[in-house]
Motif scaffolding. Structure first.
Motif, mmCIF file in Angstrom:
data_model
loop_
_atom_site.group_PDB
_atom_site.id
_atom_site.type_symbol
_atom_site.label_atom_id
_atom_site.label_comp_id
_atom_site.label_asym_id
_atom_site.label_seq_id
_atom_site.Cartn_x
_atom_site.Cartn_y
_atom_site.Cartn_z
ATOM 1 N N SER A 1 33.235 49.372 43.609
ATOM 2 C CA SER A 1 34.046 48.701 43.826
ATOM 3 C C SER A 1 34.984 48.794 44.415
ATOM 4 C CB SER A 1 33.814 47.393 43.244
ATOM 5 O OG SER A 1 34.073 48.176 42.214
ATOM 6 N N GLY A 2 35.259 50.687 44.421
ATOM 7 C CA GLY A 2 36.315 51.082 44.845
ATOM 8 C C GLY A 2 37.427 50.969 43.646
ATOM 9 N N SER A 3 38.902 50.443 43.617
ATOM 10 C CA SER A 3 39.903 50.533 43.146
ATOM 11 C C SER A 3 40.915 49.487 43.214
ATOM 12 C CB SER A 3 41.108 51.706 42.759
ATOM 13 O OG SER A 3 41.608 51.792 44.719
ATOM 14 N N THR A 4 40.331 48.870 44.249
ATOM 15 C CA THR A 4 40.743 46.718 44.866
ATOM 16 C C THR A 4 40.890 46.187 44.463
ATOM 17 O OG1 THR A 4 40.832 45.999 47.219
ATOM 18 C CG2 THR A 4 39.268 46.233 46.244
ATOM 19 N N PRO A 5 41.948 44.537 44.617
ATOM 20 C CA PRO A 5 41.997 44.104 43.330
ATOM 21 C C PRO A 5 40.681 43.057 43.839
ATOM 22 C CG PRO A 5 43.694 44.154 44.012
ATOM 23 C CD PRO A 5 43.060 45.152 45.261
ATOM 24 N N LEU A 6 40.718 42.230 42.292
ATOM 25 C CA LEU A 6 38.862 41.229 42.088
ATOM 26 C C LEU A 6 39.728 39.665 42.847
ATOM 27 C CD1 LEU A 6 35.993 40.758 41.938
ATOM 28 C CD2 LEU A 6 36.753 40.500 39.484
ATOM 29 N N THR A 7 39.065 39.437 43.585
ATOM 30 C CA THR A 7 39.904 38.438 44.240
ATOM 31 C C THR A 7 39.414 36.960 43.880
ATOM 32 O OG1 THR A 7 39.199 38.077 46.596
ATOM 33 C CG2 THR A 7 40.860 39.113 46.534
ATOM 34 N N ASP A 8 38.045 37.213 43.860
ATOM 35 C CA ASP A 8 37.225 36.131 43.503
ATOM 36 C C ASP A 8 36.006 36.277 42.371
ATOM 37 O OD1 ASP A 8 36.460 33.112 43.409
ATOM 38 O OD2 ASP A 8 36.571 32.413 44.958
ATOM 39 N N VAL A 9 35.563 35.443 42.283
ATOM 40 C CA VAL A 9 34.065 35.343 41.351
ATOM 41 C C VAL A 9 33.491 34.370 41.652
ATOM 42 C CG1 VAL A 9 32.556 35.279 39.685
ATOM 43 C CG2 VAL A 9 35.303 36.770 39.762
ATOM 44 N N LEU A 10 32.045 34.931 42.756
ATOM 45 C CA LEU A 10 31.278 33.353 43.202
ATOM 46 C C LEU A 10 29.471 33.217 42.607
ATOM 47 C CD1 LEU A 10 31.248 35.162 46.413
ATOM 48 C CD2 LEU A 10 32.563 33.381 45.612
ATOM 49 N N MET A 11 29.344 32.088 42.630
ATOM 50 C CA MET A 11 27.653 31.890 42.006
ATOM 51 C C MET A 11 26.703 32.794 43.233
ATOM 52 S SD MET A 11 27.896 31.148 38.785
ATOM 53 C CE MET A 11 26.755 29.706 38.591
ATOM 54 N N TYR A 12 25.243 32.555 42.588
ATOM 55 C CA TYR A 12 24.607 33.177 43.466
ATOM 56 C C TYR A 12 24.404 32.223 44.975
ATOM 57 C CZ TYR A 12 20.440 34.963 45.534
ATOM 58 O OH TYR A 12 19.083 35.983 46.133
ATOM 59 N N ALA A 13 24.615 33.582 46.448
ATOM 60 C CA ALA A 13 24.983 32.170 47.791
ATOM 61 C C ALA A 13 26.115 31.683 48.255
ATOM 62 C CB ALA A 13 23.431 31.959 47.348
ATOM 63 N N GLU A 14 26.660 32.142 47.183
ATOM 64 C CA GLU A 14 27.698 30.910 47.211
ATOM 65 C C GLU A 14 28.695 31.365 48.748
ATOM 66 O OE1 GLU A 14 31.370 29.127 45.526
ATOM 67 O OE2 GLU A 14 30.711 30.024 43.884
ATOM 68 N N PRO A 15 28.860 30.944 49.694
ATOM 69 C CA PRO A 15 29.843 31.230 50.597
ATOM 70 C C PRO A 15 31.653 31.819 50.011
ATOM 71 C CG PRO A 15 28.985 29.195 50.871
ATOM 72 C CD PRO A 15 29.278 29.423 49.986
ATOM 73 N N VAL A 16 31.330 32.838 51.026
ATOM 74 C CA VAL A 16 32.585 34.542 50.616
ATOM 75 C C VAL A 16 33.791 32.448 51.098
ATOM 76 C CG1 VAL A 16 34.349 36.217 51.144
ATOM 77 C CG2 VAL A 16 31.545 35.901 50.469
ATOM 78 N N LYS A 17 34.889 32.898 50.432
ATOM 79 C CA LYS A 17 35.986 32.113 51.382
ATOM 80 C C LYS A 17 37.656 32.734 50.190
ATOM 81 C CE LYS A 17 35.628 29.357 46.846
ATOM 82 N NZ LYS A 17 34.381 29.623 46.405
ATOM 83 N N THR A 18 37.075 34.084 49.933
ATOM 84 C CA THR A 18 38.728 35.308 49.909
ATOM 85 C C THR A 18 37.745 36.511 51.025
ATOM 86 O OG1 THR A 18 38.204 36.132 47.949
ATOM 87 C CG2 THR A 18 39.652 33.875 48.779
ATOM 88 N N LYS A 19 39.427 36.796 50.765
ATOM 89 C CA LYS A 19 39.503 38.285 51.826
ATOM 90 C C LYS A 19 39.258 39.544 50.402
ATOM 91 C CE LYS A 19 38.569 37.850 56.295
ATOM 92 N NZ LYS A 19 37.691 38.322 57.726
ATOM 93 N N GLY A 20 38.524 40.662 50.871
ATOM 94 C CA GLY A 20 38.481 41.647 49.481
ATOM 95 C C GLY A 20 37.672 41.850 48.898
ATOM 96 N N LEU A 21 37.764 42.572 47.958
ATOM 97 C CA LEU A 21 36.952 42.171 46.912
ATOM 98 C C LEU A 21 36.262 40.817 46.018
ATOM 99 C CD1 LEU A 21 34.607 44.460 45.384
ATOM 100 C CD2 LEU A 21 36.390 44.732 43.708
ATOM 101 N N VAL A 22 35.076 40.575 45.805
ATOM 102 C CA VAL A 22 34.482 39.800 45.364
ATOM 103 C C VAL A 22 33.294 40.092 44.573
ATOM 104 C CG1 VAL A 22 35.715 38.087 47.082
ATOM 105 C CG2 VAL A 22 33.087 38.512 46.980
ATOM 106 N N PHE A 23 33.275 39.706 43.708
ATOM 107 C CA PHE A 23 31.590 39.602 42.459
ATOM 108 C C PHE A 23 31.038 38.194 43.078
ATOM 109 C CE2 PHE A 23 29.010 39.511 39.249
ATOM 110 C CZ PHE A 23 28.739 40.348 39.169
ATOM 111 N N MET A 24 29.755 38.477 43.341
ATOM 112 C CA MET A 24 28.708 37.476 43.256
ATOM 113 C C MET A 24 27.593 37.545 42.104
ATOM 114 S SD MET A 24 25.336 36.155 46.109
ATOM 115 C CE MET A 24 24.264 37.013 44.955
ATOM 116 N N ASP A 25 27.446 36.198 41.580
ATOM 117 C CA ASP A 25 26.038 36.189 40.298
ATOM 118 C C ASP A 25 25.016 36.776 40.792
ATOM 119 O OD1 ASP A 25 25.247 35.995 37.339
ATOM 120 O OD2 ASP A 25 25.655 34.249 37.931
ATOM 121 N N ALA A 26 23.847 37.636 40.421
ATOM 122 C CA ALA A 26 22.632 37.947 40.601
ATOM 123 C C ALA A 26 21.903 38.867 39.747
ATOM 124 C CB ALA A 26 22.606 38.749 42.259
ATOM 125 N N PRO A 27 20.527 38.490 39.593
ATOM 126 C CA PRO A 27 20.327 39.457 39.110
ATOM 127 C C PRO A 27 20.263 40.764 39.319
ATOM 128 C CG PRO A 27 18.751 37.068 39.124
ATOM 129 C CD PRO A 27 20.109 38.029 40.114
#
Length: 508
Positions: free
Chosen positions: A375-401
């Motif tokens: 993920s590098g060093s960039t700020p974390l902009t959002d946390v998503l549920m599985y398959a939830e559409p991305v809404k922000t730019k930058g690094l986001v996290f999506m919950d998954a196994p």
């Protein structure tokens, strides 16, 4: 790095080092002359740099990767026989390490495909999607019609016809989270920009009905979205014929596209690592992290995922969160997985896999610390549920196994139009409709599986290139891939079987 080194201490705090190559017992370490190996140490495995008492934390990357289960002497091999996961507190320090992204001075573009509604594609496929396992065979038979040599020669701008099939869609709560998540995943594929058009095939009586699946989709049924129901059309043969006709009708319009220079801000990367080894967190993953930072500086987006594979390293992400609220979402997901593992009488430390352990990884904490480096060093902009559409730019996290095809499926449904996949043991993976670029962590594996690997980050361990330079190489490869250059997985025809949605809830 220098290939002359025998072992690598990644952080001055570390009480273990990583072997560059296999070490026999009785070898005096040149960089730690007071230490003689007491056991054979395989390549990418750990050797103790000092005596470690039973119960004492073992450190790699300057972070805890587990606790000694017995006294360990300096020079001993540190692995599953004397190291295990344990409880310890993490300092989440929400936002403490967040920094502002400095926009790139240069304007970089890629040759992409702009859809009529403004969405941007990196590939130009037609999709055939099944609502339920009962229509999966018909879906594949439709696609087989277009798989014969020369079948698409008249439409050179169409990259192929892709089946999206799965094993679910019925005998599940009609109003439950499981069906909702499956629909969200399928909706992400139906609306994915890399599909110029889609045929959806259902049986007719399944829980996952076509009408609610398409509810809210911006693409309405018509020339670009054709629903077919087997029970209404007269069964298998007639539905296959209808599906083939629907695709044939779509091909001329799908072929009428032209690539054009588009800003890199339209790229969304799915970050994956599979078949990881002890080199993953030293070479390929941190180099990919450099590429992610470059992408974000140009306005792009990257999706980190697989929650069990950030376990024990989540505090490194919370410290980069743009707000406490975003950081708390990561912590909540970690606690959910702890409860889930306990409920299922399992352990999050069941990951690493046997292959990961053979490659030098011992605990999930060690694997997670290396995985987060993607993920590098960039700020974390959002946390998503599985398959939830991305809404922000930058690094986001999506919950998954932690299962790679399942994680990648969710990331593509969320909007990823490229997949960047690091591997140490050698993963043969594709994920249509998003092209996949595979990055090897070590040179021997790259040479052994060169037909499947796109980039050799093992050159970092060989002392031939820096992490930063390799990251820039990956960034340039991303631009070429997005512009239409085929990846090795595409050349091999991989990607038609890797749609694996994460199903939750009871099957009844």
């Amino acid at each position: 790095m220098s290939a002359r080194l025998q072992v690598l201490q990644l952080n001055p705090k570390d009480n273990v080092a990583i072997a560059f190559a296999a070490l026999d017992a009785g070898v005096r370490l040149k960089d730690f002359p007071s230490i003689v190996t007491l056991d054979p140490v395989p390549a990418a495995h750990k050797v103790a740099l000092r005596d470690i008492g039973k119960g004492e934390p073992v450190l790699r990357y300057g972070q805890i990767i587990g606790f000694a289960t017995q006294d360990i002497l300096a020079g001993q091999h540190v692995h599953v026989q004397n190291l295990a996961i344990g409880e310890f507190s993490r300092d989440y320090a929400f936002g403490a390490d967040r920094h502002e992204v400095v926009p790139a001075e240069d304007v970089r573009t890629f040759m992409g495909i702009r859809r009529a509604d403004g969405r941007v594609a990196t590939r130009n496929y037609i999709g055939v999607v099944s609502t339920v396992n009962c229509s999966a065979t018909v879906t594949k038979q439709v696609v087989q019609h277009f798989s014969a040599p020369g079948a698409l020669d008249a439409w050179p701008n169409v990259d192929g016809v892709v089946p999206i099939t799965h094993s679910f869609g019925c005998c599940i709560d009609h109003h439950g989270a499981g069906l909702e998540q499956l629909r969200r995943t399928l909706q992400g594929y139906v609306h994915h920009p890399n599909f110029a058009a889609v045929v959806i095939i259902g049986l007719g009586c399944e829980a996952n009905q076509i009408a609610p699946l398409l509810k809210g989709q911006s693409v309405r049924t018509g020339a670009e979205l054709v629903p077919l129901v087997m029970q209404e059309l007269g069964g298998t043969r007639l539905t296959v014929e209808a599906g083939v006709k629907a695709v044939l009708d779509m091909l001329p319009r799908a072929n009428a596209v032209q690539r054009e220079p588009l800003p890199i801000e339209h790229l969304t990367l799915a970050l994956q690592c599979g078949g990881s080894d002890g080199y993953s967190g030293i070479t390929a993953n941190p180099a990919l992290g450099v590429a992610v930072d470059l992408l974000v500086a140009h306005g792009g987006t990257a999706i980190l995922s697989e929650t069990p594979e950030i376990y024990g390293a989540e505090h490194l992400l919370t410290r980069r969160a743009v707000s406490r609220e975003v950081g708390e979402k990561i912590v909540e997901r970690i606690h959910w997985w702890e409860r889930y593992a306990e409920r299922e009488h399992g352990s999050i430390d069941n990951n690493p896999t046997p292959g990961n352990k053979a490659g030098g990884l011992t605990t999930i904490l060690e694997k997670s610390l290396g995985a987060v480096a993607k993920s590098g060093s960039t700020p974390l902009t959002d946390v998503l549920m599985y398959a939830e559409p991305v809404k922000t730019k930058g690094l986001v996290f999506m919950d998954a196994p932690g299962y790679d095809p399942m994680g990648a499926t969710g990331q593509i449904a969320s909007g990823a139009n490229l997949v960047l996949f690091t591997t140490g043991r050698g993963s043969c993976f594709g994920a249509k409709p998003a092209p996949s670029l595979k990055i090897a962590t070590n040179t021997p594996m790259y040479q052994r599986l060169h037909e499947d690997m796109d980039i050799n980050a093992g050159e970092i361990m060989d002392g031939e290139i820096s992490v930063a330079a390799m990251g820039r190489e990956i960034f340039e490869a991303v631009i070429a891939l997005a512009s239409g250059k085929p990846s090795h997985s595409e050349a091999l025809g991989l990607g038609g079987e890797e749609f694996v949605p994460w199903m939750v809830g009871a099957q009844m």
